[in-house]
Design a protein around this motif. Structure first.
Motif: not given
Length: 120
Positions: A3, A5, A95, A110, A112
Protein backbone atom coordinates in the motif's frame (compact mmCIF):
# COMPACT_ATOMS: atom_id res chain seq x y z
CA UNK A 1 -0.46 -6.17 1.00
CA UNK A 2 1.46 -3.41 -0.72
CA UNK A 3 0.00 0.00 0.00
CA UNK A 4 0.94 3.58 -0.70
CA UNK A 5 -1.20 6.20 0.97
CA UNK A 6 -0.89 9.89 0.17
CA UNK A 7 -1.98 12.67 2.50
CA UNK A 8 -1.41 16.35 3.10
CA UNK A 9 -3.30 17.84 0.22
CA UNK A 10 -5.66 20.75 0.58
CA UNK A 11 -6.49 24.29 -0.45
CA UNK A 12 -3.67 26.82 -0.41
CA UNK A 13 -3.24 30.34 -1.72
CA UNK A 14 -0.82 31.11 -4.54
CA UNK A 15 2.67 31.47 -3.13
CA UNK A 16 1.90 29.13 -0.28
CA UNK A 17 3.32 25.76 0.67
CA UNK A 18 2.13 22.22 1.29
CA UNK A 19 3.90 19.06 2.28
CA UNK A 20 2.54 15.84 0.88
CA UNK A 21 3.21 12.53 2.56
CA UNK A 22 3.36 9.05 1.09
CA UNK A 23 3.12 6.27 3.67
CA UNK A 24 4.36 2.87 2.54
CA UNK A 25 3.27 -0.45 3.99
CA UNK A 26 3.40 -4.12 3.08
CA UNK A 27 6.90 -3.94 1.59
CA UNK A 28 10.43 -2.80 2.38
CA UNK A 29 10.68 0.81 1.27
CA UNK A 30 14.49 0.61 1.19
CA UNK A 31 14.30 -1.49 -1.98
CA UNK A 32 12.25 0.97 -4.04
CA UNK A 33 12.44 4.35 -5.62
CA UNK A 34 9.35 6.50 -5.18
CA UNK A 35 7.91 8.73 -7.83
CA UNK A 36 5.39 11.54 -7.56
CA UNK A 37 2.88 12.26 -10.28
CA UNK A 38 0.00 14.67 -10.69
CA UNK A 39 -3.10 14.88 -12.83
CA UNK A 40 -5.03 18.07 -13.36
CA UNK A 41 -8.65 18.04 -14.58
CA UNK A 42 -8.81 17.36 -18.29
CA UNK A 43 -5.07 16.74 -18.53
CA UNK A 44 -2.88 13.68 -18.75
CA UNK A 45 -1.00 12.43 -15.75
CA UNK A 46 2.36 14.17 -15.40
CA UNK A 47 5.49 12.87 -13.74
CA UNK A 48 6.73 15.32 -11.10
CA UNK A 49 9.64 13.81 -9.21
CA UNK A 50 11.53 10.66 -8.30
CA UNK A 51 13.77 9.84 -5.35
CA UNK A 52 16.08 6.86 -5.42
CA UNK A 53 16.22 4.09 -2.82
CA UNK A 54 19.22 5.48 -0.98
CA UNK A 55 17.89 9.06 -0.76
CA UNK A 56 20.90 10.23 -2.76
CA UNK A 57 19.53 11.10 -6.19
CA UNK A 58 16.42 13.16 -6.81
CA UNK A 59 14.83 14.16 -10.09
CA UNK A 60 12.23 16.79 -10.95
CA UNK A 61 10.23 17.95 -13.90
CA UNK A 62 11.38 21.37 -15.03
CA UNK A 63 8.26 23.21 -13.93
CA UNK A 64 8.79 22.35 -10.26
CA UNK A 65 12.59 22.52 -9.99
CA UNK A 66 13.61 24.89 -7.26
CA UNK A 67 10.13 24.86 -5.74
CA UNK A 68 9.50 21.21 -4.84
CA UNK A 69 11.73 19.00 -2.72
CA UNK A 70 11.34 15.24 -2.36
CA UNK A 71 12.74 13.38 0.62
CA UNK A 72 12.35 10.08 2.40
CA UNK A 73 12.96 8.28 5.66
CA UNK A 74 13.13 4.58 4.98
CA UNK A 75 13.03 3.52 8.61
CA UNK A 76 9.71 5.34 9.03
CA UNK A 77 8.51 4.12 5.60
CA UNK A 78 7.68 7.67 4.59
CA UNK A 79 8.30 9.84 1.56
CA UNK A 80 7.48 13.53 1.41
CA UNK A 81 7.03 16.11 -1.29
CA UNK A 82 7.57 19.63 0.00
CA UNK A 83 5.90 22.08 -2.35
CA UNK A 84 6.74 25.78 -2.07
CA UNK A 85 5.78 28.88 -4.06
CA UNK A 86 2.71 27.10 -5.34
CA UNK A 87 0.83 28.44 -8.34
CA UNK A 88 -2.65 27.67 -9.69
CA UNK A 89 -0.93 25.52 -12.33
CA UNK A 90 0.08 23.13 -9.55
CA UNK A 91 -3.56 22.28 -8.88
CA UNK A 92 -4.00 18.55 -9.40
CA UNK A 93 -4.43 15.20 -7.72
CA UNK A 94 -1.00 14.07 -6.59
CA UNK A 95 0.00 10.41 -6.50
CA UNK A 96 3.01 8.48 -5.26
CA UNK A 97 4.13 5.22 -6.85
CA UNK A 98 6.99 2.77 -6.50
CA UNK A 99 9.50 1.09 -8.80
CA UNK A 100 12.88 -0.54 -8.23
CA UNK A 101 14.88 2.50 -9.32
CA UNK A 102 14.27 5.89 -10.86
CA UNK A 103 15.74 4.62 -14.13
CA UNK A 104 13.32 1.69 -14.40
CA UNK A 105 10.42 2.27 -16.80
CA UNK A 106 7.45 0.97 -14.90
CA UNK A 107 5.78 1.73 -11.59
CA UNK A 108 3.94 -1.26 -10.16
CA UNK A 109 1.90 0.17 -7.28
CA UNK A 110 0.18 3.50 -6.87
CA UNK A 111 -1.54 5.37 -4.10
CA UNK A 112 -5.07 6.69 -4.30
CA UNK A 113 -4.04 10.33 -4.60
CA UNK A 114 -4.47 13.54 -2.64
CA UNK A 115 -6.04 16.71 -4.01
CA UNK A 116 -4.03 19.92 -4.10
CA UNK A 117 -5.87 23.11 -4.99
CA UNK A 118 -4.03 26.40 -5.35
CA UNK A 119 -6.45 29.28 -5.45
CA UNK A 120 -7.08 32.67 -3.94
Amino acid sequence: QVQLVESGGGLVQPGGSLRLSCAASGFTLDYYAIGWFRQAPGKEREWVSCIDRANVMTHYVGSVKGRFTVSRWNAKKMVWLQMDRLTPEDTAVYYCARKPSCSDPDYDHWGQGTQVTVSS
